[in-house]
Design a protein around this motif. Structure first.
Motif, PDB file in Angstrom:
ATOM      1  N   ARG A 130       0.712  -1.199   0.125  1.00 18.75           N
ATOM      2  CA  ARG A 130       0.001   0.150  -0.140  1.00 18.75           C
ATOM      3  C   ARG A 130       0.781   1.090  -0.053  1.00 18.75           C
ATOM      4  O   ARG A 130       1.873   1.357   0.692  1.00 18.75           O
ATOM      5  N   GLY A 131       0.479   2.098  -0.992  1.00 17.22           N
ATOM      6  CA  GLY A 131       1.168   3.584  -0.783  1.00 17.22           C
ATOM      7  C   GLY A 131       0.171   4.581  -0.824  1.00 17.22           C
ATOM      8  O   GLY A 131      -0.826   4.460  -0.852  1.00 17.22           O
ATOM      9  N   MET A 132       0.764   5.738  -0.575  1.00 15.94           N
ATOM     10  CA  MET A 132      -0.008   6.894  -0.512  1.00 15.94           C
ATOM     11  C   MET A 132       0.629   8.293  -1.024  1.00 15.94           C
ATOM     12  O   MET A 132       1.678   8.378  -0.887  1.00 15.94           O
ATOM     13  N   VAL A 133      -0.176   8.920  -1.854  1.00 11.94           N
ATOM     14  CA  VAL A 133       0.315   9.856  -2.320  1.00 11.94           C
ATOM     15  C   VAL A 133      -0.394  11.315  -1.998  1.00 11.94           C
ATOM     16  O   VAL A 133      -1.792  11.399  -2.339  1.00 11.94           O
ATOM     17  N   PRO A 134      -0.167  12.059  -1.265  1.00  9.69           N
ATOM     18  CA  PRO A 134      -0.580  13.304  -0.510  1.00  9.69           C
ATOM     19  C   PRO A 134      -0.779  14.448  -1.394  1.00  9.69           C
ATOM     20  O   PRO A 134      -1.505  15.742  -0.710  1.00  9.69           O
ATOM     21  N   PHE A 135      -0.320  14.516  -2.522  1.00 11.44           N
ATOM     22  CA  PHE A 135      -0.154  15.825  -3.479  1.00 11.44           C
ATOM     23  C   PHE A 135      -0.956  15.906  -4.590  1.00 11.44           C
ATOM     24  O   PHE A 135      -1.350  14.512  -5.122  1.00 11.44           O
ATOM     25  N   ASN A 136      -1.290  16.818  -5.229  1.00 10.97           N
ATOM     26  CA  ASN A 136      -1.928  17.038  -6.504  1.00 10.97           C
ATOM     27  C   ASN A 136      -0.993  17.313  -7.411  1.00 10.97           C
ATOM     28  O   ASN A 136       0.220  18.057  -7.356  1.00 10.97           O
ATOM     29  N   VAL A 137      -1.087  16.669  -8.731  1.00 11.85           N
ATOM     30  CA  VAL A 137      -0.045  17.022  -9.836  1.00 11.85           C
ATOM     31  C   VAL A 137      -1.017  17.504 -10.869  1.00 11.85           C
ATOM     32  O   VAL A 137      -2.076  16.871 -11.390  1.00 11.85           O
ATOM     33  N   ALA A 138      -0.604  18.639 -11.680  1.00 14.57           N
ATOM     34  CA  ALA A 138      -1.326  18.970 -12.604  1.00 14.57           C
ATOM     35  C   ALA A 138      -0.632  18.944 -14.102  1.00 14.57           C
ATOM     36  O   ALA A 138       0.509  19.224 -13.972  1.00 14.57           O
ATOM     37  N   TYR A 139      -1.485  18.691 -15.108  1.00 16.85           N
ATOM     38  CA  TYR A 139      -0.633  18.464 -16.498  1.00 16.85           C
ATOM     39  C   TYR A 139      -0.976  19.608 -17.149  1.00 16.85           C
ATOM     40  O   TYR A 139      -2.101  20.309 -17.271  1.00 16.85           O
ATOM     41  N   LEU A 140       0.252  20.190 -17.550  1.00 15.76           N
ATOM     42  CA  LEU A 140       0.114  21.832 -18.206  1.00 15.76           C
ATOM     43  C   LEU A 140       0.285  21.491 -19.395  1.00 15.76           C
ATOM     44  O   LEU A 140       0.505  22.513 -20.344  1.00 15.76           O
ATOM     45  N   GLY A 141       0.509  20.233 -20.179  1.00 16.54           N
ATOM     46  CA  GLY A 141       0.591  20.255 -21.553  1.00 16.54           C
ATOM     47  C   GLY A 141       2.148  20.216 -22.088  1.00 16.54           C
ATOM     48  O   GLY A 141       2.918  20.643 -21.155  1.00 16.54           O
ATOM     49  N   ASN A 142       2.720  19.778 -23.189  1.00 12.12           N
ATOM     50  CA  ASN A 142       3.958  19.858 -23.650  1.00 12.12           C
ATOM     51  C   ASN A 142       4.818  19.114 -22.782  1.00 12.12           C
ATOM     52  O   ASN A 142       5.926  19.540 -22.575  1.00 12.12           O
ATOM     53  N   GLY A 143       4.442  18.005 -22.187  1.00  8.57           N
ATOM     54  CA  GLY A 143       5.367  17.234 -21.394  1.00  8.57           C
ATOM     55  C   GLY A 143       5.534  17.862 -20.049  1.00  8.57           C
ATOM     56  O   GLY A 143       6.536  17.354 -19.086  1.00  8.57           O
ATOM     57  N   ARG A 144       4.596  18.715 -19.513  1.00  7.62           N
ATOM     58  CA  ARG A 144       4.908  19.385 -18.207  1.00  7.62           C
ATOM     59  C   ARG A 144       4.040  18.955 -17.056  1.00  7.62           C
ATOM     60  O   ARG A 144       2.664  19.095 -17.290  1.00  7.62           O
ATOM     61  N   PHE A 145       4.506  18.779 -15.920  1.00  8.27           N
ATOM     62  CA  PHE A 145       3.724  18.229 -14.842  1.00  8.27           C
ATOM     63  C   PHE A 145       4.126  19.044 -13.797  1.00  8.27           C
ATOM     64  O   PHE A 145       5.108  18.971 -13.356  1.00  8.27           O
ATOM     65  N   HIS A 146       3.151  19.468 -12.782  1.00  8.30           N
ATOM     66  CA  HIS A 146       3.516  20.452 -11.773  1.00  8.30           C
ATOM     67  C   HIS A 146       2.864  19.910 -10.573  1.00  8.30           C
ATOM     68  O   HIS A 146       1.658  19.610 -10.506  1.00  8.30           O
ATOM     69  N   LYS A 147       3.479  19.848  -9.546  1.00  5.09           N
ATOM     70  CA  LYS A 147       3.178  19.368  -8.045  1.00  5.09           C
ATOM     71  C   LYS A 147       2.798  20.481  -7.645  1.00  5.09           C
ATOM     72  O   LYS A 147       3.535  21.482  -7.163  1.00  5.09           O
ATOM     73  N   GLY A 148       1.535  20.849  -7.099  1.00  6.00           N
ATOM     74  CA  GLY A 148       1.015  21.974  -6.708  1.00  6.00           C
ATOM     75  C   GLY A 148       0.694  22.148  -5.002  1.00  6.00           C
ATOM     76  O   GLY A 148       0.276  23.211  -4.465  1.00  6.00           O
ATOM     77  N   VAL A 149       0.955  21.074  -4.418  1.00  6.31           N
ATOM     78  CA  VAL A 149       0.959  21.050  -2.995  1.00  6.31           C
ATOM     79  C   VAL A 149       1.871  20.256  -2.453  1.00  6.31           C
ATOM     80  O   VAL A 149       2.424  19.205  -2.905  1.00  6.31           O
ATOM     81  N   ALA A 150       2.251  20.720  -0.973  1.00  4.43           N
ATOM     82  CA  ALA A 150       3.345  20.102  -0.456  1.00  4.43           C
ATOM     83  C   ALA A 150       3.068  18.668  -0.063  1.00  4.43           C
ATOM     84  O   ALA A 150       1.696  18.274   0.309  1.00  4.43           O
ATOM     85  N   GLY A 151       3.899  17.853   0.257  1.00  2.00           N
ATOM     86  CA  GLY A 151       3.623  16.129   0.738  1.00  2.00           C
ATOM     87  C   GLY A 151       4.503  15.489   0.439  1.00  2.00           C
ATOM     88  O   GLY A 151       5.122  15.559  -0.690  1.00  2.00           O
ATOM     89  N   ASP A 152       4.699  14.080   1.202  1.00  2.00           N
ATOM     90  CA  ASP A 152       5.959  13.329   0.769  1.00  2.00           C
ATOM     91  C   ASP A 152       4.936  12.023   0.460  1.00  2.00           C
ATOM     92  O   ASP A 152       3.718  11.542   1.067  1.00  2.00           O
ATOM     93  N   LEU A 153       5.509  11.344  -0.322  1.00  2.00           N
ATOM     94  CA  LEU A 153       5.059   9.839  -0.661  1.00  2.00           C
ATOM     95  C   LEU A 153       5.399   8.851   0.214  1.00  2.00           C
ATOM     96  O   LEU A 153       6.494   8.993   0.845  1.00  2.00           O
ATOM     97  N   TYR A 154       4.425   7.932   0.646  1.00  2.00           N
ATOM     98  CA  TYR A 154       4.527   6.818   1.718  1.00  2.00           C
ATOM     99  C   TYR A 154       4.178   5.674   1.096  1.00  2.00           C
ATOM    100  O   TYR A 154       3.522   5.548   0.147  1.00  2.00           O
ATOM    101  N   VAL A 155       4.922   4.609   1.730  1.00  2.00           N
ATOM    102  CA  VAL A 155       4.705   3.249   1.154  1.00  2.00           C
ATOM    103  C   VAL A 155       4.908   2.241   2.579  1.00  2.00           C
ATOM    104  O   VAL A 155       5.683   2.566   3.528  1.00  2.00           O
ATOM    105  N   GLU A 156       4.217   1.155   2.404  1.00  7.61           N
ATOM    106  CA  GLU A 156       4.459   0.024   3.641  1.00  7.61           C
ATOM    107  C   GLU A 156       5.947  -0.204   3.762  1.00  7.61           C
ATOM    108  O   GLU A 156       6.690  -0.290   2.876  1.00  7.61           O
ATOM    109  N   GLN A 157       6.449  -0.368   4.976  1.00 13.18           N
ATOM    110  CA  GLN A 157       7.735  -0.908   5.230  1.00 13.18           C
ATOM    111  C   GLN A 157       8.068  -2.237   4.797  1.00 13.18           C
ATOM    112  O   GLN A 157       7.574  -3.256   5.288  1.00 13.18           O
TER     113      GLN A 157
END
Length: 338
Positions: A130-157
């Protein structure tokens, strides 16, 4: 030279491209598997990744291995699943047919039930985490992806995932390991209850959150969820700086306080929007049944009611059928009756 286990991102959309791109930039060998539209985009433009802090990195077209078929799964030691929750069963079939038994499958998906679906469909032939993504990513076109909110990825130990986390290192898609992924999953789901409010508003996250009537709907849905989790004896973990129990009061605070103190601390930039809003705008089926709908089903299991979250689910289905965005007072009235 690339280091770390070989990774395949299955369902490489906005979140998958951002995560995989960050890991690739860190030297981890990554293959992306997604739709032809994004394959063409990355073939032409590569990947440009950015976040709210001003961080940015670019990977040229020749550096990005983007495929459209699941055949690329056969070389992967770790399969990162970022498909929409409604596509989990189909993705499991692809993994079962094309993946190498024994590979690790990480579910970086919304909701709490995807891991159980994967474990059932894969029949013990693959490890599932199980993993968890706490942030949003916006696709801005032309291969551009923007993380607009703070946060870290988590996964099981897991030992395999410790090696991956070490290979990734720091950065905006660093991987943290946790022994309480169920708690984190429910904690994230409570925060994700705003996804529906954001989608129904038709606004950016920042503009939606600035309005107290929208926030009152979000806070009420969260309070209802917390009551159900307490009755089910489920303890949601804290995702971010504020505990789930304190969030409804903060979210429902007056505009002058919320906007000038809390919203600034949350680092939500002007480009950020929820994935549910993106799906609605694109005419795609949303994940409402795997977010607010999870609480409706929990209530049914407990033989209780969840009228607030059920009303939001119903409004989202109407929006999927073409209903217009709702003004703040209109949404408040539709969900809470004024």
């Amino acid at each position: 030279m690339p280091g770390g286990p070989k990774v395949a991102i299955l369902g490489a959309g906005s979140v998958g491209c951002f995560i995989g791109g960050c890991w690739l930039a860190a030297g981890v060998p990554v293959t992306f598997i997604g739709r032809p539209r994004l394959s063409k985009d990355t073939d032409e433009h590569g990947l440009t990744l950015s976040d709210y802090s001003g961080w940015q990195i670019r990977l040229g077209p020749g550096e990005v291995d983007f495929r459209c078929g699941p055949e690329a799964l056969e070389d992967a030691e770790i399969i990162v699943l970022t498909v929409k929750s409604g596509d989990t069963s189909a993705a499991a079939d692809d993994i079962a047919m094309q993946g190498t038994p024994g590979a690790m499958v990480i579910s970086f998906q919304n909701g709490v039930s995807n891991v159980e679906i994967l474990e059932h469909n894969l029949g013990g032939r693959f490890e599932v985490a199980r993993g968890m993504v706490p942030f949003n990513v916006a696709y801005l076109g032309n291969g551009r992806f923007h993380k607009g909110v703070a946060g870290d990825l988590y996964v099981e130990q897991r030992s395999t995932l410790k090696a991956l986390a070490d290979a990734i290192g720091g950065g905006p898609a660093a991987l943290k390991l946790s022994d309480d992924m169920i708690g984190l999953a429910w904690g994230k789901l409570l925060i994700n209850l705003n996804n529906a409010v954001n989608a129904l508003s038709g606004r950016t996250l920042q503009n939606e959150l600035k309005n107290r009537d929208y926030r009152r709907v979000f806070a009420a849905s969260m309070s209802e969820g917390l009551a159900l989790l307490k009755r089910a004896k489920i303890e949601p973990a804290t995702v971010g700086p504020i505990s789930p129990q304190a969030l409804p009061r903060i979210i429902d605070s007056p505009d002058w306080l919320f906007n000038n103190l809390f919203l600034k601390k949350w680092k939500v930039d002007a480009k950020a929007r929820s994935s549910m809003a993106d799906d609605l705008a694109a005419g795609r089926k949303t994940e409402i049944e795997y977010i607010n709908g999870e609480l409706v089903r929990l209530a049914e299991h407990l033989q209780r009611n969840a009228p607030i979250n059920r009303a939001i689910v119903d409004l989202l289905h109407k929006a999927e059928a073409g209903a217009e965005p709702l003004a703040p007072a209109a949404l408040l009235d539709a969900v809470l009756g004024g």
